[in-house]
Design a protein around this motif. Structure first.
Motif, mmCIF file in Angstrom:
data_model
loop_
_atom_site.group_PDB
_atom_site.id
_atom_site.type_symbol
_atom_site.label_atom_id
_atom_site.label_comp_id
_atom_site.label_asym_id
_atom_site.label_seq_id
_atom_site.Cartn_x
_atom_site.Cartn_y
_atom_site.Cartn_z
ATOM 1 N N ASN A 38 -28.416 -30.336 -14.596
ATOM 2 C CA ASN A 38 -29.429 -29.732 -14.396
ATOM 3 C C ASN A 38 -29.614 -28.585 -15.472
ATOM 4 O O ASN A 38 -29.273 -27.455 -15.247
ATOM 5 N N SER A 39 -30.105 -28.714 -16.704
ATOM 6 C CA SER A 39 -30.195 -27.877 -17.739
ATOM 7 C C SER A 39 -31.073 -26.673 -17.339
ATOM 8 O O SER A 39 -30.599 -25.453 -17.898
ATOM 9 N N ASP A 40 -32.107 -26.755 -16.452
ATOM 10 C CA ASP A 40 -32.771 -25.710 -16.156
ATOM 11 C C ASP A 40 -32.582 -25.102 -14.735
ATOM 12 O O ASP A 40 -33.389 -24.284 -14.273
ATOM 13 N N LEU A 41 -31.209 -25.177 -14.371
ATOM 14 C CA LEU A 41 -30.943 -24.677 -13.111
ATOM 15 C C LEU A 41 -30.728 -23.186 -13.107
ATOM 16 O O LEU A 41 -31.282 -22.772 -12.035
ATOM 17 N N LEU A 42 -30.046 -22.576 -14.115
ATOM 18 C CA LEU A 42 -29.931 -21.242 -14.168
ATOM 19 C C LEU A 42 -31.196 -20.597 -14.223
ATOM 20 O O LEU A 42 -31.588 -19.472 -13.514
ATOM 21 N N THR A 43 -32.150 -21.108 -15.099
ATOM 22 C CA THR A 43 -33.662 -20.617 -15.083
ATOM 23 C C THR A 43 -34.342 -20.439 -13.845
ATOM 24 O O THR A 43 -34.860 -19.430 -13.256
ATOM 25 N N LYS A 44 -34.044 -21.620 -12.972
ATOM 26 C CA LYS A 44 -34.637 -21.543 -11.714
ATOM 27 C C LYS A 44 -34.164 -20.431 -10.582
ATOM 28 O O LYS A 44 -34.794 -19.807 -9.982
ATOM 29 N N CYS A 45 -32.799 -20.295 -10.672
ATOM 30 C CA CYS A 45 -32.050 -19.160 -10.012
ATOM 31 C C CYS A 45 -32.580 -17.819 -10.644
ATOM 32 O O CYS A 45 -32.844 -17.062 -9.603
ATOM 33 N N HIS A 46 -32.803 -17.750 -11.889
ATOM 34 C CA HIS A 46 -33.358 -16.399 -12.199
ATOM 35 C C HIS A 46 -34.857 -16.206 -11.718
ATOM 36 O O HIS A 46 -35.011 -15.031 -11.269
ATOM 37 N N HIS A 47 -35.524 -17.225 -11.604
ATOM 38 C CA HIS A 47 -36.938 -16.694 -11.247
ATOM 39 C C HIS A 47 -36.930 -16.582 -9.991
ATOM 40 O O HIS A 47 -37.714 -15.589 -9.465
ATOM 41 N N VAL A 48 -36.059 -17.299 -8.958
ATOM 42 C CA VAL A 48 -36.110 -16.913 -7.613
ATOM 43 C C VAL A 48 -35.501 -15.539 -7.496
ATOM 44 O O VAL A 48 -35.984 -14.726 -6.445
ATOM 45 N N ALA A 49 -34.498 -15.175 -7.970
ATOM 46 C CA ALA A 49 -33.904 -13.915 -7.969
ATOM 47 C C ALA A 49 -34.855 -12.689 -8.211
ATOM 48 O O ALA A 49 -34.753 -11.689 -7.834
ATOM 49 N N LYS A 50 -35.559 -13.013 -9.384
ATOM 50 C CA LYS A 50 -36.602 -12.085 -9.832
ATOM 51 C C LYS A 50 -37.810 -12.005 -8.802
ATOM 52 O O LYS A 50 -38.210 -10.973 -8.555
ATOM 53 N N HIS A 51 -37.962 -12.882 -8.081
ATOM 54 C CA HIS A 51 -39.183 -12.790 -7.216
ATOM 55 C C HIS A 51 -38.678 -12.104 -5.819
ATOM 56 O O HIS A 51 -39.574 -11.666 -5.075
ATOM 57 N N TYR A 52 -37.404 -12.186 -5.593
ATOM 58 C CA TYR A 52 -36.952 -11.223 -4.437
ATOM 59 C C TYR A 52 -35.970 -10.235 -4.761
ATOM 60 O O TYR A 52 -34.684 -10.313 -4.656
ATOM 61 N N PRO A 53 -36.539 -9.274 -5.473
ATOM 62 C CA PRO A 53 -35.645 -8.029 -6.018
ATOM 63 C C PRO A 53 -34.727 -7.223 -5.122
ATOM 64 O O PRO A 53 -33.828 -6.648 -5.202
ATOM 65 N N HIS A 54 -35.055 -7.268 -3.647
ATOM 66 C CA HIS A 54 -34.309 -6.865 -2.488
ATOM 67 C C HIS A 54 -33.395 -7.490 -2.269
ATOM 68 O O HIS A 54 -32.457 -7.094 -1.266
ATOM 69 N N ILE A 55 -33.062 -8.684 -2.757
ATOM 70 C CA ILE A 55 -31.938 -9.506 -2.317
ATOM 71 C C ILE A 55 -31.111 -9.805 -3.569
ATOM 72 O O ILE A 55 -31.341 -9.867 -4.683
ATOM 73 N N SER A 56 -29.852 -9.507 -3.162
ATOM 74 C CA SER A 56 -28.778 -9.816 -4.335
ATOM 75 C C SER A 56 -28.242 -11.075 -4.546
ATOM 76 O O SER A 56 -28.038 -11.712 -3.596
#
Length: 300
Positions: free
Chosen positions: A249-267
């Motif tokens: 899944n070449s875009d897996l880390l990109t997806k992780c990054h976008h979700v983490a960016k959407h929830y800045p209060h979650i580590s």
């Protein structure tokens, strides 16, 4: 009960113990009853254990002993406690080594039920942390070593690993935690089959006062994203023990990054020995890469 993370200045220690600041300094300098740390400005900082030591010496003095006698008694008591701790550690190490040898013998014979019983008994005897670090992890490491060296068949190693995983899941689901404890959500990346190490991380989290939920056998990253949205955990731990999921899944880390960016209060944490080779520095600032389990779960 003591908490060595708590610290006190000398004024607070005087208020707690009923000793004057002059007496506290005298007992330190003349008798070595406590050895407080010093801040850059020279001020003394005392831990809770040192406060207890001062109270103990005070109680002996009030019973008629001289300060010198009380200080000597305190040192003898500390030495005896350390001796007992060392003996307990030696006994635990010996029993743990025997348990690991028993597990390996049962694995040699494909005795699934016997492996399960030995693991359960070891957990009941030692408690969770010694069980994880002195039995489970050494056993898993030896299983991997035997498999890699060809001494165990792959199905033999798989049987042992599955039993360990099932025991860890059972312990985690039955481990008591506070209703209002912060939530830590764990999940393996899609296609990642090695979930035992994530189970160990979640168990370490329970010991540090977290509630845990693990998403098992994820087929798509959308499942993780949906769980984050519904549960709003304080921390999310994503595990990739192998690089299989990242390779497929070449875009897996990109997806992780976008979700983490959407929830800045979650580590968001990614625990993997090889993830860093897939991420260029600065490309995923919202994801924290770590292999330091203790630091990850200690801060609530």
């Amino acid at each position: 009960m003591t908490n060595n993370d708590m610290t006190y200045n000398i004024q607070q220690v005087a208020a707690i113990t009923g000793l004057s600041k002059q007496v506290i300094r005298k007992w330190e300098e003349r008798y070595g009853i406590v050895q407080p740390k010093r801040l850059d400005n020279g001020y003394r900082i005392y831990c809770d254990e040192e406060v207890q030591q001062l109270l103990y010496v005070k109680s002996l003095v009030e019973k008629g002993q001289s300060v010198k006698q009380a200080a000597l008694h305190l040192k003898e008591k500390a030495a005896l406690n350390q001796k007992n701790l060392n003996e307990q550690a030696d006994d635990t190490h010996s029993w743990a080594h025997e348990s690991v040898c028993t597990l390996l013998h049962e694995g040699d014979l494909y005795h699934e039920a016997a492996i399960y019983r030995t693991l359960q008994r070891s957990y009941q005897i030692y408690g969770l942390q010694p069980f994880l670090h002195s039995i489970v992890i050494p056993f898993l490491q030896e299983v991997e070593k035997r498999r890699d060296q060809g001494h165990w068949r792959k199905d033999q190693a798989m049987l042992a690993s599955v039993v360990v995983r099932d025991v860890l899941i059972q312990i985690r689901r039955n481990f008591p935690c506070h209703e209002h404890a912060p939530l830590l959500l764990g999940a393996c990346f899609p296609q990642e089959q090695h979930e035992i190490w994530l189970q160990i991380i979640l168990l370490e989290s329970l010991l540090c006062g977290w509630k845990t939920i693990m998403l098992e056998r994820i087929s798509a990253f959308d499942v993780i994203e949906s769980a984050v949205q519904q549960l709003t955990p304080k921390k999310v731990v994503l595990s990739a023990y192998t690089t299989a999921s990242l390779e497929q899944n070449s875009d897996l880390l990109t997806k992780c990054h976008h979700v983490a960016k959407h929830y800045p209060h979650i580590s968001f944490y990614i625990v993997s020995p090889d993830t860093t080779s897939y991420i260029q520095e600065g490309t995923a600032p919202n994801l924290q890469m770590t292999d330091d389990i203790f630091s990850l779960v200690k801060d609530r």
